[in-house]
Design a protein around this motif. Structure first.
Motif, PDB file in Angstrom:
ATOM      1  N   GLY A  30       2.497   0.555   1.885  1.00 35.74           N
ATOM      2  CA  GLY A  30       1.323   1.019   2.611  1.00 35.74           C
ATOM      3  C   GLY A  30       1.639   1.263   4.068  1.00 35.74           C
ATOM      4  O   GLY A  30       2.816   1.327   4.463  1.00 35.74           O
ATOM      5  N   VAL A  31       0.594   1.390   4.865  1.00 33.37           N
ATOM      6  CA  VAL A  31       0.705   1.687   6.299  1.00 33.37           C
ATOM      7  C   VAL A  31       0.018   0.565   7.071  1.00 33.37           C
ATOM      8  O   VAL A  31      -1.058   0.103   6.693  1.00 33.37           O
ATOM      9  CB  VAL A  31       0.044   3.032   6.635  1.00 33.37           C
ATOM     10  CG1 VAL A  31       0.233   3.377   8.106  1.00 33.37           C
ATOM     11  CG2 VAL A  31       0.588   4.148   5.746  1.00 33.37           C
ATOM     12  N   GLY A  32       0.626   0.128   8.168  1.00 34.73           N
ATOM     13  CA  GLY A  32      -0.027  -0.906   8.960  1.00 34.73           C
ATOM     14  C   GLY A  32       0.953  -1.608   9.905  1.00 34.73           C
ATOM     15  O   GLY A  32       2.140  -1.323   9.888  1.00 34.73           O
ATOM     16  N   GLU A  33       0.464  -2.556  10.716  1.00 34.95           N
ATOM     17  CA  GLU A  33      -0.931  -2.811  10.890  1.00 34.95           C
ATOM     18  C   GLU A  33      -1.478  -1.894  11.991  1.00 34.95           C
ATOM     19  O   GLU A  33      -1.086  -1.994  13.143  1.00 34.95           O
ATOM     20  CB  GLU A  33      -1.184  -4.282  11.229  1.00 34.95           C
ATOM     21  CG  GLU A  33      -0.465  -4.763  12.485  1.00 34.95           C
ATOM     22  CD  GLU A  33      -0.784  -6.207  12.862  1.00 34.95           C
ATOM     23  OE1 GLU A  33      -1.961  -6.616  12.833  1.00 34.95           O
ATOM     24  OE2 GLU A  33       0.167  -6.904  13.221  1.00 34.95           O
ATOM     25  N   LEU A  37      -3.699  10.590   4.255  1.00 31.74           N
ATOM     26  CA  LEU A  37      -2.262  10.765   3.990  1.00 31.74           C
ATOM     27  C   LEU A  37      -1.701   9.594   3.197  1.00 31.74           C
ATOM     28  O   LEU A  37      -0.895   9.779   2.273  1.00 31.74           O
ATOM     29  CB  LEU A  37      -1.505  10.927   5.306  1.00 31.74           C
ATOM     30  CG  LEU A  37      -1.738  12.227   6.081  1.00 31.74           C
ATOM     31  CD1 LEU A  37      -1.081  12.143   7.452  1.00 31.74           C
ATOM     32  CD2 LEU A  37      -1.190  13.411   5.300  1.00 31.74           C
ATOM     33  N   ALA A  38      -2.122   8.374   3.551  1.00 29.72           N
ATOM     34  CA  ALA A  38      -1.645   7.202   2.828  1.00 29.72           C
ATOM     35  C   ALA A  38      -2.140   7.222   1.381  1.00 29.72           C
ATOM     36  O   ALA A  38      -1.396   6.869   0.459  1.00 29.72           O
ATOM     37  CB  ALA A  38      -2.119   5.932   3.532  1.00 29.72           C
ATOM     38  N   ARG A  39      -3.371   7.652   1.190  1.00 27.06           N
ATOM     39  CA  ARG A  39      -3.900   7.704  -0.175  1.00 27.06           C
ATOM     40  C   ARG A  39      -3.114   8.692  -1.030  1.00 27.06           C
ATOM     41  O   ARG A  39      -2.721   8.388  -2.161  1.00 27.06           O
ATOM     42  CB  ARG A  39      -5.375   8.081  -0.150  1.00 27.06           C
ATOM     43  CG  ARG A  39      -5.974   8.224  -1.554  1.00 27.06           C
ATOM     44  CD  ARG A  39      -7.488   8.335  -1.520  1.00 27.06           C
ATOM     45  NE  ARG A  39      -8.030   8.612  -2.842  1.00 27.06           N
ATOM     46  CZ  ARG A  39      -8.186   7.711  -3.802  1.00 27.06           C
ATOM     47  NH1 ARG A  39      -7.823   6.462  -3.585  1.00 27.06           N
ATOM     48  NH2 ARG A  39      -8.698   8.039  -4.974  1.00 27.06           N
ATOM     49  N   VAL A  40      -2.845   9.868  -0.496  1.00 27.61           N
ATOM     50  CA  VAL A  40      -2.109  10.871  -1.265  1.00 27.61           C
ATOM     51  C   VAL A  40      -0.669  10.407  -1.502  1.00 27.61           C
ATOM     52  O   VAL A  40      -0.119  10.572  -2.597  1.00 27.61           O
ATOM     53  CB  VAL A  40      -2.143  12.236  -0.552  1.00 27.61           C
ATOM     54  CG1 VAL A  40      -1.243  13.233  -1.279  1.00 27.61           C
ATOM     55  CG2 VAL A  40      -3.576  12.759  -0.490  1.00 27.61           C
ATOM     56  N   ARG A  65      -0.435   1.887  -4.321  1.00 26.42           N
ATOM     57  CA  ARG A  65      -1.809   1.854  -3.844  1.00 26.42           C
ATOM     58  C   ARG A  65      -1.966   2.613  -2.538  1.00 26.42           C
ATOM     59  O   ARG A  65      -3.040   3.156  -2.255  1.00 26.42           O
ATOM     60  CB  ARG A  65      -2.265   0.405  -3.667  1.00 26.42           C
ATOM     61  CG  ARG A  65      -2.426  -0.366  -4.986  1.00 26.42           C
ATOM     62  CD  ARG A  65      -3.503   0.242  -5.879  1.00 26.42           C
ATOM     63  NE  ARG A  65      -4.741   0.465  -5.170  1.00 26.42           N
ATOM     64  CZ  ARG A  65      -5.649  -0.469  -4.875  1.00 26.42           C
ATOM     65  NH1 ARG A  65      -5.444  -1.719  -5.271  1.00 26.42           N
ATOM     66  NH2 ARG A  65      -6.742  -0.185  -4.214  1.00 26.42           N
ATOM     67  N   GLY A  66      -0.946   2.634  -1.699  1.00 24.28           N
ATOM     68  CA  GLY A  66      -1.043   3.365  -0.436  1.00 24.28           C
ATOM     69  C   GLY A  66      -2.095   2.816   0.502  1.00 24.28           C
ATOM     70  O   GLY A  66      -2.808   3.554   1.199  1.00 24.28           O
ATOM     71  N   ILE A  67      -2.198   1.496   0.570  1.00 23.65           N
ATOM     72  CA  ILE A  67      -3.198   0.828   1.403  1.00 23.65           C
ATOM     73  C   ILE A  67      -2.905   1.065   2.887  1.00 23.65           C
ATOM     74  O   ILE A  67      -1.751   1.121   3.306  1.00 23.65           O
ATOM     75  CB  ILE A  67      -3.186  -0.682   1.104  1.00 23.65           C
ATOM     76  CG1 ILE A  67      -3.715  -0.955  -0.303  1.00 23.65           C
ATOM     77  CG2 ILE A  67      -3.998  -1.470   2.137  1.00 23.65           C
ATOM     78  CD1 ILE A  67      -5.134  -0.514  -0.520  1.00 23.65           C
ATOM     79  N   VAL A  68      -3.957   1.186   3.688  1.00 20.43           N
ATOM     80  CA  VAL A  68      -3.819   1.126   5.145  1.00 20.43           C
ATOM     81  C   VAL A  68      -4.357  -0.224   5.597  1.00 20.43           C
ATOM     82  O   VAL A  68      -5.520  -0.564   5.338  1.00 20.43           O
ATOM     83  CB  VAL A  68      -4.556   2.272   5.851  1.00 20.43           C
ATOM     84  CG1 VAL A  68      -4.332   2.179   7.360  1.00 20.43           C
ATOM     85  CG2 VAL A  68      -4.082   3.619   5.331  1.00 20.43           C
ATOM     86  N   HIS A  69      -3.501  -0.987   6.222  1.00 20.72           N
ATOM     87  CA  HIS A  69      -3.798  -2.362   6.642  1.00 20.72           C
ATOM     88  C   HIS A  69      -4.158  -2.328   8.125  1.00 20.72           C
ATOM     89  O   HIS A  69      -3.334  -1.950   8.957  1.00 20.72           O
ATOM     90  CB  HIS A  69      -2.547  -3.207   6.390  1.00 20.72           C
ATOM     91  CG  HIS A  69      -2.737  -4.672   6.549  1.00 20.72           C
ATOM     92  ND1 HIS A  69      -3.606  -5.413   5.779  1.00 20.72           N
ATOM     93  CD2 HIS A  69      -2.145  -5.563   7.392  1.00 20.72           C
ATOM     94  CE1 HIS A  69      -3.529  -6.677   6.127  1.00 20.72           C
ATOM     95  NE2 HIS A  69      -2.661  -6.796   7.100  1.00 20.72           N
ATOM     96  N   PHE A  70      -5.398  -2.719   8.451  1.00 18.27           N
ATOM     97  CA  PHE A  70      -5.920  -2.582   9.813  1.00 18.27           C
ATOM     98  C   PHE A  70      -5.994  -3.918  10.529  1.00 18.27           C
ATOM     99  O   PHE A  70      -6.652  -4.857  10.061  1.00 18.27           O
ATOM    100  CB  PHE A  70      -7.311  -1.957   9.788  1.00 18.27           C
ATOM    101  CG  PHE A  70      -7.320  -0.475   9.563  1.00 18.27           C
ATOM    102  CD1 PHE A  70      -7.147   0.407  10.621  1.00 18.27           C
ATOM    103  CD2 PHE A  70      -7.491   0.045   8.291  1.00 18.27           C
ATOM    104  CE1 PHE A  70      -7.152   1.779  10.424  1.00 18.27           C
ATOM    105  CE2 PHE A  70      -7.502   1.413   8.078  1.00 18.27           C
ATOM    106  CZ  PHE A  70      -7.324   2.292   9.152  1.00 18.27           C
ATOM    107  N   HIS A  71      -5.321  -3.999  11.680  1.00 13.41           N
ATOM    108  CA  HIS A  71      -5.529  -5.087  12.628  1.00 13.41           C
ATOM    109  C   HIS A  71      -6.858  -4.826  13.331  1.00 13.41           C
ATOM    110  O   HIS A  71      -7.078  -3.747  13.889  1.00 13.41           O
ATOM    111  CB  HIS A  71      -4.386  -5.107  13.652  1.00 13.41           C
ATOM    112  CG  HIS A  71      -4.695  -5.848  14.911  1.00 13.41           C
ATOM    113  ND1 HIS A  71      -4.163  -7.089  15.190  1.00 13.41           N
ATOM    114  CD2 HIS A  71      -5.461  -5.518  15.995  1.00 13.41           C
ATOM    115  CE1 HIS A  71      -4.598  -7.494  16.371  1.00 13.41           C
ATOM    116  NE2 HIS A  71      -5.392  -6.558  16.879  1.00 13.41           N
ATOM    117  N   VAL A  72      -7.756  -5.814  13.308  1.00 17.54           N
ATOM    118  CA  VAL A  72      -9.056  -5.661  13.958  1.00 17.54           C
ATOM    119  C   VAL A  72      -9.140  -6.643  15.121  1.00 17.54           C
ATOM    120  O   VAL A  72      -9.025  -7.856  14.932  1.00 17.54           O
ATOM    121  CB  VAL A  72     -10.221  -5.906  12.976  1.00 17.54           C
ATOM    122  CG1 VAL A  72     -11.552  -5.571  13.660  1.00 17.54           C
ATOM    123  CG2 VAL A  72     -10.053  -5.061  11.721  1.00 17.54           C
ATOM    124  N   GLY A  73      -9.303  -6.108  16.317  1.00 14.69           N
ATOM    125  CA  GLY A  73      -9.435  -6.940  17.509  1.00 14.69           C
ATOM    126  C   GLY A  73     -10.863  -7.411  17.701  1.00 14.69           C
ATOM    127  O   GLY A  73     -11.720  -7.280  16.824  1.00 14.69           O
TER     128      GLY A  73
END
Length: 402
Positions: free
Chosen positions: A165-168, A190-193, A201-209
Motif C-alpha cells: 500500500g501507500v503511506g503514511e 491510483l493506489a486502488r487501481v 488491497r492497495g490501502i492508503v495508510h493515513f497519519h492523522v495529526g
C-alpha cells in the motif's frame, strides 16, 4: 494475486507442538499443532506421530498457542528528525520485534523522505524476511506526491511484491505537505487501481495529526467519489477525544481505524485499550479496529507556536503491553483481542495466510504462559525466541509425548 510474504527458507522438517489450548483466534478445542514446510499442517487433539517418523516434538502443555502479532505501522529504518539530525530515531532489530510477539511487520517512512528512502526500507524488509519473519512495506511518506521505488505508486504495487500500500500520508498535521482534496483523491484512486492490477488491497495508510480537520478529508473522499471507504485506513485515531469520536463515525460508515499503542505527548490522548473499548461501546465492530505500535517513530512535542520542545521514541514493547491490558479487560474475549493485532490487520492488508492458526496458514504463533507473558515466538514454522527444548525425534521423545 494476493500480497505475498517475504522470501525465506522455511523449515522442511515436521514439528509437533503440544500445548494447553490453540486459539485460531477463535477457540479451536485443540491442543496439538503439526508444522510442515513453514505451514500449519494439522490442528487437533492428542496427535501421536508414528514410531520412527522424523518429527521434532515440542512439549509446552501449560502454554496457549495464539496467532503471531501483526504490527501494521513500524518505522523499521527509524523515523523522526523533526529536531534536526540528532533526533533521527534508530533502525529496528529482529530481537526488538520478536520480543513483542510480532511475527509480521509493515514498514513505512514518516516526516523524513529526504534522508530516509523507500529503497533502504525495502532492503530492511527483505533482510527481516531472510532472518525468519514476514515483512512488508508501504511506499511513500508524509508528503504528497509520495516518494516511490519505480517512479509510480501503481508500478510499485504491481512490480514490488513487498509493497502492500501507500503511506503514511499525513493529513491534519502541520508537518504534512498540506495536500488538496484533489491530490488526495487522485492518490487513493491510483493506489486502488494499482492494488486491483496486482491482486493486492492497495490501502492508503493515513497519519492523522491533531489539526482541526481530523478525519473529514477521508470522509469527503468516501462521500464525493466512487472509492470505497475501506480503501483508506487512518492511524493515531486515539490522539485525542475529538479525533476518537470521528473514528467512531468513520468505522460505523464501513471504514477500518488503527489505534496506536502509546500515549501521545500532548496529554490529550486516550490509551489504546480505553480507545478500543470506547469505540466498541459505541457500536463499532471489533473487526474494524486494528492496533499498531508506530515503533521507532518519534513522539515530538510542540508548543502552541509549533516549536519543538521535547521528543521521545515509540517502542514496539507498547504493542504487547497494551494488548495484554485490553485482553485482561472485563467482557473482552481473547478472540476479539487477538483480532486487533492479527486477523483484522491481515484482512485489511490482504496478507494471505496471516493472522490465524489453521491448516494451510503460515506457522506464525506465540506460546503464552498462563499469565499471558510470552514464552516462545514461532515464525514460518521455526522458533525465533524463547527457552526451547533440544530437537528430538518422535521415538526419542515418546515418553514426554505420553
Amino acid at each position: 494475486m494476493p500480497a505475498r510474504r517475504s522470501t525465506g527458507d522455511p523449515s522442511s522438517l515436521l514439528t509437533l507442538v503440544r500445548c494447553r489450548r490453540v486459539w485460531g483466534p477463535a477457540p479451536t478445542g485443540a491442543d496439538t499443532l503439526l508444522l510442515a514446510g513453514g505451514k500449519v499442517a494439522f490442528v487437533g487433539r492428542d496427535l501421536r506421530p508414528p514410531e520412527g517418523w522424523p518429527v521434532t516434538v515440542v512439549e509446552e502443555v501449560d502454554a496457549d498457542a495464539v496467532p503471531g502479532f501483526i504490527d501494521g505501522h513500524v518505522h523499521l529504518t527509524g523515523g523522526g528528525g523533526e529536531g534536526g539530525f540528532a533526533t533521527r530515531c534508530p533502525e529496528m532489530t529482529l530481537e526488538q520485534i520478536t520480543a513483542a510477539g510480532v511475527t509480521t511487520v509493515v514498514g513505512l517512512l514518516g516526516t523524513d523522505d529526504v534522508t530516509r528512502h523507500p529503497d533502504s526500507l525495502l532492503a530492511k524488509v527483505r533482510a527481516l524476511g531472510a532472518q525468519g519473519i514476514s515483512a512488508y512495506m508501504y511506499v511513500g511518506a508524509y508528503a504528497v506526491p509520495p516518494v516511490t521505488l519505480t517512479g509510480s505508486v501503481k508500478r510499485d504495487l504491481v512490480l514490488i511484491d513487498e509493497v502492500v500500500g501507500v503511506g503514511e500520508i499525513a493529513i491534519s498535521d502541520h508537518r504534512s505537505s498540506q495536500p488538496t482534496m484533489e491530490e488526495l483523491k487522485r492518490l487513493v484512486a491510483l493506489a486502488r487501481v494499482g492494488g486491483m492490477l496486482s491482486g493486492k488491497r492497495g490501502i492508503v495508510h493515513f497519519h492523522v495529526g491533531d489539526g482541526k480537520e481530523g478525519l473529514r478529508p477521508l470522509l469527503r473522499i468516501a462521500e464525493e467519489t466512487e472509492i470505497p471507504i475501506s480503501q483508506m485506513v487512518p492511524t493515531h485515531v486515539n490522539r485525542n477525544g475529538r479525533l476518537l469520536d470521528q473514528a467512531v463515525t468513520y468505522a460505523l460508515r464501513g471504514g477500518t481505524v488503527d489505534v496506536t499503542a502509546f500515549e501521545f505527548p500532548s496529554g490529550e490522548s486516550v490509551s489504546a485499550p480505553e480507545a478500543i473499548l470506547y469505540m466498541v461501546g459505541k457500536g463499532v465492530p471489533w473487526s474494524r479496529i486494528t492496533l499498531s505500535s508506530d515503533s521507532n517513530g518519534s513522539l515530538p512535542e510542540f508548543d502552541p507556536s509549533g516549536r519543538l520542545v521535547g521528543m521521545r521514541v515509540a517502542s514496539i514493547d507498547a504493542l504487547f503491553a497494551d494488548w495484554k491490558r485490553l485482553a485482561s479487560s472485563p467482557g473482552v474475549s481473547l478472540e476479539d483481542a487477538l483480532g486487533v493485532v492479527g486477523a483484522n490487520v491481515a484482512r485489511v492488508l490482504g496478507l494471505e495466510g496471516k493472522g490465524g492458526i489453521a491448516p494451510g496458514m503460515d506457522a506464525d504463533f506465540l506460546l503464552l504462559n498462563p499469565d499471558r507473558t510470552i514464552r516462545q515466538v514461532w515464525a514460518r514454522g521455526r522458533p525465533l525466541r524463547g527457552d526451547l527444548p533440544p530437537a528430538a525425534t518422535a521415538s526419542q521423545s515418546a515418553a514426554r509425548v505420553r
